[in-house]
Design a protein around this motif. Structure first.
Motif, mmCIF file in Angstrom:
data_model
loop_
_atom_site.group_PDB
_atom_site.id
_atom_site.type_symbol
_atom_site.label_atom_id
_atom_site.label_comp_id
_atom_site.label_asym_id
_atom_site.label_seq_id
_atom_site.Cartn_x
_atom_site.Cartn_y
_atom_site.Cartn_z
ATOM 1 N N MET A 1 0.841 -1.174 0.000
ATOM 2 C CA MET A 1 0.000 0.000 0.000
ATOM 3 C C MET A 1 0.886 1.237 0.000
ATOM 4 O O MET A 1 1.924 1.266 0.652
ATOM 5 C CB MET A 1 -0.920 -0.020 1.200
ATOM 6 N N LEU A 2 0.420 2.245 -0.679
ATOM 7 C CA LEU A 2 1.193 3.480 -0.768
ATOM 8 C C LEU A 2 0.769 4.494 0.282
ATOM 9 O O LEU A 2 1.599 5.191 0.849
ATOM 10 C CB LEU A 2 1.027 4.098 -2.155
ATOM 11 N N ARG A 3 -0.539 4.596 0.495
ATOM 12 C CA ARG A 3 -1.048 5.531 1.507
ATOM 13 C C ARG A 3 -2.493 5.179 1.834
ATOM 14 O O ARG A 3 -3.161 4.514 1.050
ATOM 15 C CB ARG A 3 -0.926 6.984 1.047
ATOM 16 N N THR A 4 -2.903 5.630 3.001
ATOM 17 C CA THR A 4 -4.289 5.457 3.439
ATOM 18 C C THR A 4 -4.766 6.772 4.037
ATOM 19 O O THR A 4 -3.959 7.602 4.474
ATOM 20 C CB THR A 4 -4.412 4.367 4.518
ATOM 21 N N ARG A 5 -6.053 6.942 4.027
ATOM 22 C CA ARG A 5 -6.662 8.087 4.717
ATOM 23 C C ARG A 5 -8.051 7.662 5.145
ATOM 24 O O ARG A 5 -8.635 6.757 4.537
ATOM 25 C CB ARG A 5 -6.682 9.333 3.837
ATOM 26 N N VAL A 6 -8.552 8.279 6.202
ATOM 27 C CA VAL A 6 -9.909 7.987 6.655
ATOM 28 C C VAL A 6 -10.822 9.120 6.228
ATOM 29 O O VAL A 6 -10.373 10.253 6.012
ATOM 30 C CB VAL A 6 -9.979 7.753 8.184
ATOM 31 N N GLY A 7 -12.092 8.780 6.104
ATOM 32 C CA GLY A 7 -13.045 9.796 5.674
ATOM 33 C C GLY A 7 -14.463 9.283 5.693
ATOM 34 O O GLY A 7 -14.782 8.305 6.381
ATOM 35 N N TYR A 8 -15.283 9.943 4.902
ATOM 36 C CA TYR A 8 -16.718 9.664 4.851
ATOM 37 C C TYR A 8 -17.119 9.458 3.389
ATOM 38 O O TYR A 8 -16.677 10.193 2.507
ATOM 39 C CB TYR A 8 -17.503 10.840 5.445
ATOM 40 N N ALA A 9 -17.969 8.462 3.154
ATOM 41 C CA ALA A 9 -18.394 8.173 1.786
ATOM 42 C C ALA A 9 -19.732 7.450 1.819
ATOM 43 O O ALA A 9 -20.205 7.020 2.870
ATOM 44 C CB ALA A 9 -17.345 7.326 1.071
ATOM 45 N N GLY A 10 -20.307 7.296 0.633
ATOM 46 C CA GLY A 10 -21.526 6.514 0.485
ATOM 47 C C GLY A 10 -22.806 7.258 0.800
ATOM 48 O O GLY A 10 -23.885 6.666 0.806
ATOM 49 N N GLY A 11 -22.730 8.549 1.047
ATOM 50 C CA GLY A 11 -23.930 9.312 1.390
ATOM 51 C C GLY A 11 -24.189 10.442 0.409
ATOM 52 O O GLY A 11 -23.478 10.604 -0.581
ATOM 53 N N THR A 12 -25.194 11.228 0.721
ATOM 54 C CA THR A 12 -25.601 12.301 -0.176
ATOM 55 C C THR A 12 -25.366 13.699 0.386
ATOM 56 O O THR A 12 -25.378 14.668 -0.362
ATOM 57 C CB THR A 12 -27.100 12.170 -0.518
ATOM 58 N N VAL A 30 -7.617 3.499 0.339
ATOM 59 C CA VAL A 30 -6.288 2.914 0.162
ATOM 60 C C VAL A 30 -5.802 3.217 -1.249
ATOM 61 O O VAL A 30 -6.520 2.968 -2.221
ATOM 62 C CB VAL A 30 -6.338 1.376 0.351
ATOM 63 N N ASP A 31 -4.600 3.755 -1.359
ATOM 64 C CA ASP A 31 -3.918 3.867 -2.646
ATOM 65 C C ASP A 31 -2.893 2.743 -2.672
ATOM 66 O O ASP A 31 -2.133 2.581 -1.707
ATOM 67 C CB ASP A 31 -3.199 5.209 -2.784
ATOM 68 N N PHE A 32 -2.882 1.989 -3.752
ATOM 69 C CA PHE A 32 -1.969 0.847 -3.822
ATOM 70 C C PHE A 32 -1.358 0.746 -5.214
ATOM 71 O O PHE A 32 -1.884 1.301 -6.185
ATOM 72 C CB PHE A 32 -2.699 -0.450 -3.445
ATOM 73 N N ASP A 33 -0.257 0.040 -5.287
ATOM 74 C CA ASP A 33 0.429 -0.211 -6.549
ATOM 75 C C ASP A 33 0.047 -1.614 -6.999
ATOM 76 O O ASP A 33 0.449 -2.598 -6.374
ATOM 77 C CB ASP A 33 1.940 -0.097 -6.347
ATOM 78 N N PRO A 34 -0.748 -1.742 -8.079
ATOM 79 C CA PRO A 34 -1.188 -3.075 -8.512
ATOM 80 C C PRO A 34 -0.047 -3.978 -8.983
ATOM 81 O O PRO A 34 -0.245 -5.181 -9.131
ATOM 82 C CB PRO A 34 -2.174 -2.781 -9.650
ATOM 83 N N LYS A 35 1.152 -3.413 -9.165
ATOM 84 C CA LYS A 35 2.310 -4.255 -9.497
ATOM 85 C C LYS A 35 2.839 -4.951 -8.246
ATOM 86 O O LYS A 35 3.560 -5.932 -8.341
ATOM 87 C CB LYS A 35 3.416 -3.406 -10.119
#
Length: 181
Positions: A1-12, A30-35
């Motif tokens: 994994m390259l980086r993570t952050r917490v937050g809010y999603a899925g709402g309006t 999560v930001d990740f490198d698929p390689k």
């Protein structure tokens, strides 16, 4: 994994915050490198890291996989179906489109790391801007190790490049050992 952050999603509701979350769910991104690690492997970590059959108590705290694309949805659904074949109870973890992700307030980012002032201060010195601190791979790794995640041998190999002094490295090793118990 390259980086993570917490937050809010899925709402309006626009511009959610912890105290005005509306219909959003607390999430992590999560930001990740698929390689290095595939999306399928990340999904395996998701399923192992939760009880996918747990009852949904509230929209704010629920198990959900938020996908960015039809390909991610297809992979998540296939992964869910494989896991369901191994479980006696039905999976309740939802798979939904991401929509908008809003970063949580700075004080929510890197929770474990912020709890160890000496380590946090060294990273803040290296990354004085709040977003740079949160998005730092070193901060992500330190936070994970402080939370008891990761392999002790890997932690020892990574110590030299984590950007903390020798005394802080020892502090990190002790904290990781305690958190693993």
């Amino acid at each position: 994994m390259l980086r993570t952050r917490v937050g809010y999603a899925g709402g309006t509701q626009p511009h959610p915050t912890y105290h005005r979350i509306g219909d959003h769910t607390e999430t992590f991104q999560v930001d990740f490198d698929p390689k290095v690690i595939s999306y399928a492997d990340l999904l395996e970590h998701v399923w192992r890291g939760q009880d996918p059959t747990a009852r949904e108590w509230s929209r704010q705290y629920r198990n959900v996989i938020l996908v960015h694309s039809p390909a991610q949805r297809q992979a998540a659904e296939a992964s869910r179906d494989r896991w369901q074949s191994k479980l006696a109870r039905p999976i309740t973890t939802r798979i939904e489109d991401l929509g908008t992700f809003t970063r949580a307030e700075d004080y929510h980012q890197k929770y474990y790391l912020r709890g160890v002032a000496r380590l946090a201060a060294q990273l803040v010195q290296a990354y004085p801007e709040a977003d740079a601190f949160t998005d730092s791979s070193a901060a992500m790794r330190l936070n994970a190790y402080l939370g008891g995640h990761g392999d002790p041998a890997r932690l020892r190999r990574e110590l030299p490049w984590l950007g903390v002094d020798a005394e802080s490295q020892e502090l990190l090793l002790r904290a990781h050992t305690r958190a693993k118990r």
